[in-house]
Design a protein around this motif. Structure first.
Motif, PDB file in Angstrom:
ATOM      1  N   SER A 177       0.838  -1.203   0.000  1.00  0.00           N
ATOM      2  CA  SER A 177       0.000   0.000   0.000  1.00  0.00           C
ATOM      3  C   SER A 177       0.866   1.243   0.000  1.00  0.00           C
ATOM      4  O   SER A 177       2.012   1.245   0.490  1.00  0.00           O
ATOM      5  N   LEU A 178       0.315   2.325  -0.520  1.00  0.00           N
ATOM      6  CA  LEU A 178       0.975   3.624  -0.474  1.00  0.00           C
ATOM      7  C   LEU A 178       1.244   4.056   0.967  1.00  0.00           C
ATOM      8  O   LEU A 178       2.139   4.873   1.217  1.00  0.00           O
ATOM      9  N   THR A 179       0.509   3.515   1.929  1.00  0.00           N
ATOM     10  CA  THR A 179       0.685   3.908   3.329  1.00  0.00           C
ATOM     11  C   THR A 179       2.041   3.498   3.892  1.00  0.00           C
ATOM     12  O   THR A 179       2.380   3.909   5.011  1.00  0.00           O
ATOM     13  N   ILE A 180       2.840   2.722   3.161  1.00  0.00           N
ATOM     14  CA  ILE A 180       4.188   2.400   3.637  1.00  0.00           C
ATOM     15  C   ILE A 180       5.039   3.664   3.766  1.00  0.00           C
ATOM     16  O   ILE A 180       6.036   3.668   4.504  1.00  0.00           O
ATOM     17  N   PHE A 181       4.652   4.744   3.081  1.00  0.00           N
ATOM     18  CA  PHE A 181       5.397   5.997   3.151  1.00  0.00           C
ATOM     19  C   PHE A 181       4.921   6.882   4.300  1.00  0.00           C
ATOM     20  O   PHE A 181       5.463   7.969   4.499  1.00  0.00           O
ATOM     21  N   GLY A 182       3.915   6.413   5.028  1.00  0.00           N
ATOM     22  CA  GLY A 182       3.408   7.161   6.168  1.00  0.00           C
ATOM     23  C   GLY A 182       2.077   7.827   5.895  1.00  0.00           C
ATOM     24  O   GLY A 182       1.898   8.457   4.847  1.00  0.00           O
ATOM     25  N   ALA A 211      -9.123  14.578   1.431  1.00  0.00           N
ATOM     26  CA  ALA A 211      -7.726  14.555   1.856  1.00  0.00           C
ATOM     27  C   ALA A 211      -6.918  13.566   1.022  1.00  0.00           C
ATOM     28  O   ALA A 211      -5.769  13.842   0.648  1.00  0.00           O
ATOM     29  N   TYR A 212      -7.517  12.423   0.712  1.00  0.00           N
ATOM     30  CA  TYR A 212      -6.833  11.456  -0.146  1.00  0.00           C
ATOM     31  C   TYR A 212      -6.640  12.003  -1.548  1.00  0.00           C
ATOM     32  O   TYR A 212      -5.557  11.883  -2.139  1.00  0.00           O
ATOM     33  N   LEU A 213      -7.681  12.595  -2.098  1.00  0.00           N
ATOM     34  CA  LEU A 213      -7.584  13.128  -3.458  1.00  0.00           C
ATOM     35  C   LEU A 213      -6.532  14.231  -3.565  1.00  0.00           C
ATOM     36  O   LEU A 213      -5.875  14.384  -4.597  1.00  0.00           O
ATOM     37  N   ALA A 214      -6.364  14.981  -2.483  1.00  0.00           N
ATOM     38  CA  ALA A 214      -5.363  16.045  -2.481  1.00  0.00           C
ATOM     39  C   ALA A 214      -3.947  15.491  -2.572  1.00  0.00           C
ATOM     40  O   ALA A 214      -3.020  16.203  -2.975  1.00  0.00           O
ATOM     41  N   MET A 215      -3.772  14.219  -2.211  1.00  0.00           N
ATOM     42  CA  MET A 215      -2.457  13.576  -2.276  1.00  0.00           C
ATOM     43  C   MET A 215      -2.116  13.076  -3.671  1.00  0.00           C
ATOM     44  O   MET A 215      -0.955  12.772  -3.961  1.00  0.00           O
ATOM     45  N   VAL A 216      -3.137  12.944  -4.523  1.00  0.00           N
ATOM     46  CA  VAL A 216      -2.964  12.261  -5.807  1.00  0.00           C
ATOM     47  C   VAL A 216      -2.887  13.285  -6.942  1.00  0.00           C
ATOM     48  O   VAL A 216      -3.868  13.978  -7.225  1.00  0.00           O
ATOM     49  N   PRO A 217      -1.750  13.401  -7.617  1.00  0.00           N
ATOM     50  CA  PRO A 217      -1.640  14.365  -8.710  1.00  0.00           C
ATOM     51  C   PRO A 217      -2.705  14.202  -9.783  1.00  0.00           C
ATOM     52  O   PRO A 217      -3.121  15.196 -10.398  1.00  0.00           O
ATOM     53  N   MET A 218      -3.137  12.971 -10.042  1.00  0.00           N
ATOM     54  CA  MET A 218      -4.176  12.753 -11.053  1.00  0.00           C
ATOM     55  C   MET A 218      -5.560  13.202 -10.581  1.00  0.00           C
ATOM     56  O   MET A 218      -6.514  13.224 -11.362  1.00  0.00           O
ATOM     57  N   GLY A 254       0.443   8.807  -9.186  1.00  0.00           N
ATOM     58  CA  GLY A 254       1.547   9.736  -8.973  1.00  0.00           C
ATOM     59  C   GLY A 254       1.735  10.161  -7.537  1.00  0.00           C
ATOM     60  O   GLY A 254       2.626  10.973  -7.235  1.00  0.00           O
ATOM     61  N   ALA A 255       0.962   9.624  -6.606  1.00  0.00           N
ATOM     62  CA  ALA A 255       1.007  10.084  -5.212  1.00  0.00           C
ATOM     63  C   ALA A 255       2.356   9.856  -4.536  1.00  0.00           C
ATOM     64  O   ALA A 255       2.758  10.620  -3.668  1.00  0.00           O
ATOM     65  N   VAL A 271       5.151  10.152  -5.975  1.00  0.00           N
ATOM     66  CA  VAL A 271       6.142  11.022  -6.621  1.00  0.00           C
ATOM     67  C   VAL A 271       6.125  12.418  -6.002  1.00  0.00           C
ATOM     68  O   VAL A 271       7.163  13.024  -5.732  1.00  0.00           O
ATOM     69  N   GLY A 272       4.924  12.944  -5.765  1.00  0.00           N
ATOM     70  CA  GLY A 272       4.799  14.288  -5.220  1.00  0.00           C
ATOM     71  C   GLY A 272       3.485  14.910  -5.640  1.00  0.00           C
ATOM     72  O   GLY A 272       2.601  14.218  -6.160  1.00  0.00           O
ATOM     73  N   ARG A 273       3.353  16.182  -5.414  1.00  0.00           N
ATOM     74  CA  ARG A 273       2.120  16.881  -5.766  1.00  0.00           C
ATOM     75  C   ARG A 273       2.237  17.487  -7.156  1.00  0.00           C
ATOM     76  O   ARG A 273       3.305  17.955  -7.555  1.00  0.00           O
ATOM     77  N   ALA A 274       1.118  17.478  -7.858  1.00  0.00           N
ATOM     78  CA  ALA A 274       1.120  18.080  -9.203  1.00  0.00           C
ATOM     79  C   ALA A 274       1.288  19.588  -9.103  1.00  0.00           C
ATOM     80  O   ALA A 274       0.863  20.219  -8.134  1.00  0.00           O
ATOM     81  N   ALA A 275       1.934  20.148 -10.099  1.00  0.00           N
ATOM     82  CA  ALA A 275       2.121  21.596 -10.155  1.00  0.00           C
ATOM     83  C   ALA A 275       0.980  22.230 -10.927  1.00  0.00           C
ATOM     84  O   ALA A 275       0.843  22.011 -12.122  1.00  0.00           O
ATOM     85  N   PHE A 276       0.169  22.993 -10.243  1.00  0.00           N
ATOM     86  CA  PHE A 276      -0.950  23.664 -10.891  1.00  0.00           C
ATOM     87  C   PHE A 276      -0.752  25.173 -10.798  1.00  0.00           C
ATOM     88  O   PHE A 276      -0.224  25.672  -9.834  1.00  0.00           O
TER      89      PHE A 276
END
Length: 239
Positions: free
Chosen positions: A127-132, A190-197, A231-232, A234-239
């Protein structure tokens, strides 16, 4: 070539989507779930409580004797969010046990047959939660252990024809996700805010990657954890 695969936690979400995808490709599928009364399951479905160590051991032993398994998806799990200061150790232990004990038991039950045939695929669902992630001390650490299993077993089995890999999904539109994050809720936002897509993943998208990991063309990949997360990681998308 037709293969036979075992999937734990097989009736919902990622497990179900993977079972359907493998069956559609002509493979044999055996699924294990707590509730094994789904007549539409695309294969053989067995009812078992994998949180019961003795019951799990008996089921895996029986299935290994009845089927020549080529691959395994260790997918069963549960989430019970608890923040530091509120962590109940019995709950913590139960989450770890459900994720980790069946993964070991199933892998060990299927291992002799895979070794004998010189071919096998083990995929651990992390899971992505391995990164905290807040509230995921138990779940995230259990999923991190799945990554360790993957790396360790890949080294141990590297010369046997058996590969071991892991997949780390981001937030996916599953029953388990929705149980903790209702549609339109602040938690979902909050989850969607983590996902660049800016969207949840679909179980079929995880199943597609799992199909590759379980297949003929992934033979030179082992010990890897693949993030499928919009992409979560990797980082946050640049908008």
């Amino acid at each position: 070539m037709k293969r036979t695969y075992l999937i734990t936690g097989a009736t919902k979400g990622i497990g179900r989507a993977t079972a359907e995808r493998l069956a559609a490709a002509g493979h044999g599928v055996v699924g294990i779930a707590r509730q094994g009364d789904d007549p539409d399951f695309p294969g053989t479905l067995v009812s078992a409580d994998l949180g019961d160590r003795d019951q799990a051991e008996a089921v895996f032993s029986d299935l290994a004797g009845r089927f020549d398994f080529d691959g395994l998806v260790n997918n069963v799990g549960m989430i019970k969010p608890q923040a530091l200061g509120e962590i109940d150790l019995d709950t913590f232990d139960a989450i770890h046990a459900l994720h980790l004990h069946p993964a070991i038991q199933a892998s060990q039950a299927l291992l002799p047959g895979m070794k004998e045939r010189g071919w096998g695929r083990i995929v651990n669902v992390s899971s992505l939660t391995i990164f905290g992630l807040p509230g995921r001390t138990a779940y995230g650490s259990a999923k991190a252990a799945m990554v360790n299993f993957t790396r360790t077993w890949a080294l141990e089995l590297a010369r046997t024809g058996i590969t071991v890999n892991a997949i780390a999904p981001g937030p996916i539109e599953t029953e388990l996700f929705r149980a903790n994050n209702p549609e339109g809720s602040d938690r979902e936002a909050a989850y969607l805010a983590m996902v660049p897509m800016d969207r949840l993943g679909e179980p079929r998208e995880i199943a597609a990657t799992l199909e590759f990991m379980l297949g003929e063309d992934s033979g030179y990949m082992t010990g890897q954890t693949i993030c499928v997360d919009g992409g979560a990681s990797v980082g946050r998308a640049a908008f």
